[in-house]
Motif scaffolding. Structure first.
Motif, PDB file in Angstrom:
ATOM      1  N   ALA A  23       0.823  -1.220   0.000  1.00 60.82           N
ATOM      2  CA  ALA A  23       0.000   0.000   0.000  1.00 60.82           C
ATOM      3  C   ALA A  23       0.852   1.263   0.000  1.00 60.82           C
ATOM      4  CB  ALA A  23      -0.916  -0.002   1.218  1.00 60.82           C
ATOM      5  N   GLU A  24       2.064   1.166  -0.531  1.00 55.17           N
ATOM      6  CA  GLU A  24       3.016   2.274  -0.456  1.00 55.17           C
ATOM      7  C   GLU A  24       2.446   3.570  -1.021  1.00 55.17           C
ATOM      8  OE1 GLU A  24       7.616   3.272  -1.862  1.00 55.17           O
ATOM      9  OE2 GLU A  24       6.509   1.610  -2.782  1.00 55.17           O
ATOM     10  N   GLU A  25       1.680   3.493  -2.093  1.00 56.17           N
ATOM     11  CA  GLU A  25       1.203   4.700  -2.776  1.00 56.17           C
ATOM     12  C   GLU A  25       0.317   5.568  -1.891  1.00 56.17           C
ATOM     13  OE1 GLU A  25      -1.099   5.991  -6.927  1.00 56.17           O
ATOM     14  OE2 GLU A  25      -0.804   3.854  -6.429  1.00 56.17           O
ATOM     15  N   TYR A  26      -0.513   4.935  -1.042  1.00 56.90           N
ATOM     16  CA  TYR A  26      -1.495   5.703  -0.270  1.00 56.90           C
ATOM     17  C   TYR A  26      -1.297   5.636   1.240  1.00 56.90           C
ATOM     18  CZ  TYR A  26      -3.939   5.504  -4.759  1.00 56.90           C
ATOM     19  OH  TYR A  26      -4.269   5.595  -6.082  1.00 56.90           O
ATOM     20  N   LEU A  27      -0.335   4.875   1.706  1.00 60.89           N
ATOM     21  CA  LEU A  27      -0.208   4.615   3.144  1.00 60.89           C
ATOM     22  C   LEU A  27       0.021   5.885   3.942  1.00 60.89           C
ATOM     23  CD1 LEU A  27      -0.117   2.629   5.464  1.00 60.89           C
ATOM     24  CD2 LEU A  27       2.308   2.237   4.975  1.00 60.89           C
ATOM     25  N   GLU A  28       0.903   6.746   3.491  1.00 65.44           N
ATOM     26  CA  GLU A  28       1.202   7.961   4.260  1.00 65.44           C
ATOM     27  C   GLU A  28      -0.023   8.862   4.369  1.00 65.44           C
ATOM     28  OE1 GLU A  28       4.729  11.309   4.711  1.00 65.44           O
ATOM     29  OE2 GLU A  28       4.628  10.064   2.903  1.00 65.44           O
ATOM     30  N   GLU A  29      -0.759   9.013   3.273  1.00 62.30           N
ATOM     31  CA  GLU A  29      -1.982   9.811   3.309  1.00 62.30           C
ATOM     32  C   GLU A  29      -2.996   9.209   4.271  1.00 62.30           C
ATOM     33  OE1 GLU A  29      -5.310  11.673   0.195  1.00 62.30           O
ATOM     34  OE2 GLU A  29      -3.944  10.075  -0.460  1.00 62.30           O
ATOM     35  N   CYS A  30      -3.094   7.885   4.266  1.00 63.62           N
ATOM     36  CA  CYS A  30      -3.995   7.188   5.176  1.00 63.62           C
ATOM     37  C   CYS A  30      -3.638   7.467   6.634  1.00 63.62           C
ATOM     38  CB  CYS A  30      -3.927   5.688   4.889  1.00 63.62           C
ATOM     39  SG  CYS A  30      -4.755   4.645   6.102  1.00 63.62           S
ATOM     40  N   VAL A  31      -2.360   7.269   6.973  1.00 63.44           N
ATOM     41  CA  VAL A  31      -1.902   7.457   8.358  1.00 63.44           C
ATOM     42  C   VAL A  31      -2.041   8.916   8.780  1.00 63.44           C
ATOM     43  CG1 VAL A  31       0.088   7.335   9.895  1.00 63.44           C
ATOM     44  CG2 VAL A  31      -0.375   5.456   8.302  1.00 63.44           C
ATOM     45  N   ASN A  32      -1.701   9.830   7.893  1.00 65.13           N
ATOM     46  CA  ASN A  32      -1.813  11.257   8.231  1.00 65.13           C
ATOM     47  C   ASN A  32      -3.245  11.645   8.554  1.00 65.13           C
ATOM     48  OD1 ASN A  32       0.903  11.806   7.980  1.00 65.13           O
ATOM     49  ND2 ASN A  32       0.775  12.487   5.855  1.00 65.13           N
ATOM     50  N   SER A  33      -4.211  11.009   7.915  1.00 66.40           N
ATOM     51  CA  SER A  33      -5.611  11.327   8.203  1.00 66.40           C
ATOM     52  C   SER A  33      -6.001  10.905   9.618  1.00 66.40           C
ATOM     53  CB  SER A  33      -6.542  10.662   7.183  1.00 66.40           C
ATOM     54  OG  SER A  33      -6.676   9.261   7.399  1.00 66.40           O
ATOM     55  N   VAL A  34      -5.255   9.978  10.201  1.00 66.77           N
ATOM     56  CA  VAL A  34      -5.489   9.576  11.589  1.00 66.77           C
ATOM     57  C   VAL A  34      -4.734  10.499  12.544  1.00 66.77           C
ATOM     58  CG1 VAL A  34      -5.380   7.696  13.262  1.00 66.77           C
ATOM     59  CG2 VAL A  34      -5.768   7.183  10.849  1.00 66.77           C
ATOM     60  N   LEU A  35      -3.534  10.863  12.171  1.00 69.19           N
ATOM     61  CA  LEU A  35      -2.711  11.706  13.045  1.00 69.19           C
ATOM     62  C   LEU A  35      -3.331  13.075  13.298  1.00 69.19           C
ATOM     63  CD1 LEU A  35       0.867  10.914  11.653  1.00 69.19           C
ATOM     64  CD2 LEU A  35      -0.192  10.026  13.744  1.00 69.19           C
ATOM     65  N   VAL A  36      -4.145  13.576  12.366  1.00 70.45           N
ATOM     66  CA  VAL A  36      -4.742  14.913  12.524  1.00 70.45           C
ATOM     67  C   VAL A  36      -6.135  14.851  13.153  1.00 70.45           C
ATOM     68  CG1 VAL A  36      -3.423  15.850  10.587  1.00 70.45           C
ATOM     69  CG2 VAL A  36      -5.706  14.902  10.171  1.00 70.45           C
ATOM     70  N   GLN A  37      -6.525  13.709  13.699  1.00 72.51           N
ATOM     71  CA  GLN A  37      -7.839  13.593  14.326  1.00 72.51           C
ATOM     72  C   GLN A  37      -7.981  14.561  15.495  1.00 72.51           C
ATOM     73  OE1 GLN A  37     -10.659  11.389  13.476  1.00 72.51           O
ATOM     74  NE2 GLN A  37      -9.402  11.615  11.623  1.00 72.51           N
ATOM     75  N   THR A  38      -9.170  15.134  15.641  1.00 74.96           N
ATOM     76  CA  THR A  38      -9.452  16.011  16.773  1.00 74.96           C
ATOM     77  C   THR A  38      -9.468  15.226  18.078  1.00 74.96           C
ATOM     78  OG1 THR A  38     -11.823  15.743  16.327  1.00 74.96           O
ATOM     79  CG2 THR A  38     -10.724  17.680  15.402  1.00 74.96           C
ATOM     80  N   TYR A  39      -9.778  13.936  18.003  1.00 77.25           N
ATOM     81  CA  TYR A  39      -9.641  13.035  19.156  1.00 77.25           C
ATOM     82  C   TYR A  39      -8.208  12.514  19.116  1.00 77.25           C
ATOM     83  CZ  TYR A  39     -10.856   9.491  22.634  1.00 77.25           C
ATOM     84  OH  TYR A  39     -10.918   8.722  23.783  1.00 77.25           O
ATOM     85  N   THR A  40      -7.412  12.867  20.123  1.00 77.10           N
ATOM     86  CA  THR A  40      -5.965  12.653  20.022  1.00 77.10           C
ATOM     87  C   THR A  40      -5.419  11.467  20.804  1.00 77.10           C
ATOM     88  OG1 THR A  40      -5.594  14.212  21.845  1.00 77.10           O
ATOM     89  CG2 THR A  40      -5.542  15.093  19.579  1.00 77.10           C
ATOM     90  N   ASN A  41      -6.202  10.912  21.740  1.00 75.87           N
ATOM     91  CA  ASN A  41      -5.668   9.798  22.532  1.00 75.87           C
ATOM     92  C   ASN A  41      -5.824   8.500  21.745  1.00 75.87           C
ATOM     93  OD1 ASN A  41      -4.436   8.501  24.659  1.00 75.87           O
ATOM     94  ND2 ASN A  41      -6.309   8.302  25.867  1.00 75.87           N
TER      95      ASN A  41
END
Length: 335
Positions: A23-41
């Motif tokens: 999933a190299e092509e989209y993995l970073e975009e996928c993970v970044n969408s989690v890292l910027v969540q307003t729920y941070t824990n």
């Protein structure tokens, strides 16, 4: 600025499990969408199923950037076993499955948690789309609907339009949902194989009216994927679902037959598109099983009286399943 220790004490840990395979092509975009969540824990479990592209190295790099990311490399051989690994190693009180080529809106986890936070065992679910523009135009959260406690009504409820009804994605689960439930070792259809015990175990289910999840249609989509022996898993999945309701909810059996016919139709569409000798053989098996299911459920018998009529129906259905609105309408009509 809110103290990080206060956040962790006030808000429970939520585990986001991301199975990864090439999933190299989209993995970073996928993970970044989690890292910027307003729920941070959060903790993010990247479980790589022995990728052969650059996914493993990228996963390691991402884990070095943020301490919330845990990276694993396992040779599981199926998405189900990869999800099971995540379930066995998660530390959260809640969990969320995200596919490695998809992404979520910044408020997704917050929306789902707010609906679920006061219940002991259950899950919340929000809407999804494969339309990038529609996803980006999301207008925020609307109504939150609690479903009936009746098994069949809950099952019908999650079939609502635009919701990822039977797959694992787009849902926030309390951890105890999976206390004694794991995915079977199937290459495909492993997700729908266990949706019935999940719905049964959930005392509370919430539909959150928010377009939170974007999924990509890639080379594995209905119009492009090839038919192989792995597609035989549809029959194992059907057996799982039918045997479950025969044992616990026989009054729901006719409805389950209809659901199995729907998924059989989906595979049959791919068989027609593929056109190989193996695909033709599989189509014949699906056609015969749907003839049996229609007789048992006393529904849609006319579709299976003629292969020509059935193929015409499937040709129309291809367009249905690739359109969000029409797919939602079809789900209501066919079930």
């Amino acid at each position: 600025m809110i103290n990080e220790k206060i956040i962790k004490k006030t808000y429970p840990l939520i585990s986001v499990i991301i199975p990864v395979h090439n999933a190299e092509e989209y993995l970073e975009e996928c993970v970044n969408s989690v890292l910027v969540q307003t729920y941070t824990n959060l903790e993010i479990l990247l479980v790589d199923d022995n990728s052969t592209d650059g996914s493993i190295n990228l996963g390691k790099q991402l884990a070095q950037r943020d301490s919330r990311i845990l990276h694993f490399v396992e040779h599981n051989g199926s998405a189900g076993l990869t999800r099971n690994f995540g379930l066995n190693h998660m530390g959260g009180d809640y969990l969320f499955f995200l596919d490695s080529d998809d992404k979520i809106n910044p408020e997704t986890i917050e929306h789902l948690y707010d609906a679920l936070k006061d219940v002991k065992i259950g899950f919340s679910i929000s809407k999804f789309t494969n339309n990038q523009d529609k996803f980006e135009r999301n207008q925020g959260i609307g109504e939150v609907k609690k479903l009936s406690a009746n098994f069949l009504e809950k099952l019908k409820g999650i079939q609502a339009s635009d919701y990822p009804s039977f797959g694992p994605i787009g849902k926030l689960y309390t951890r105890n949902i999976f206390e004694d439930i794991r995915y079977p070792n199937l290459t495909i259809h492993e997700d729908t194989a266990i949706i019935l015990p999940i719905v049964d175990r959930a005392k509370d289910i919430f539909l959150v009216d928010s377009l939170d999840y974007y999924y990509r249609v890639n080379s594995g989509s209905i119009t492009q994927s090839k038919i192989t022996e792995k597609n035989e898993a549809i029959f194992i999945k059907n057996d799982f679902q039918i045997n479950f309701v025969k044992d616990k909810y026989p009054e729901a059996l006719n409805y389950i037959y209809q659901l199995c016919m729907n998924e059989n139709d989906y595979v049959a569409m791919k068989c027609i598109k593929d056109g190989s000798s193996y695909a033709i053989q599989l189509f014949e098996k699906i056609y015969k099983q749907n003839q049996y299911f229609s007789k048992q459920s006393h529904s849609r018998k006319f579709l299976y009286k003629s292969k020509i009529l059935y193929k015409i129906y499937l040709g129309i259905s291809v367009r249905v399943w690739n359109n969000d609105f029409i797919r939602g309408l079809a789900k209501k009509i066919l079930t």
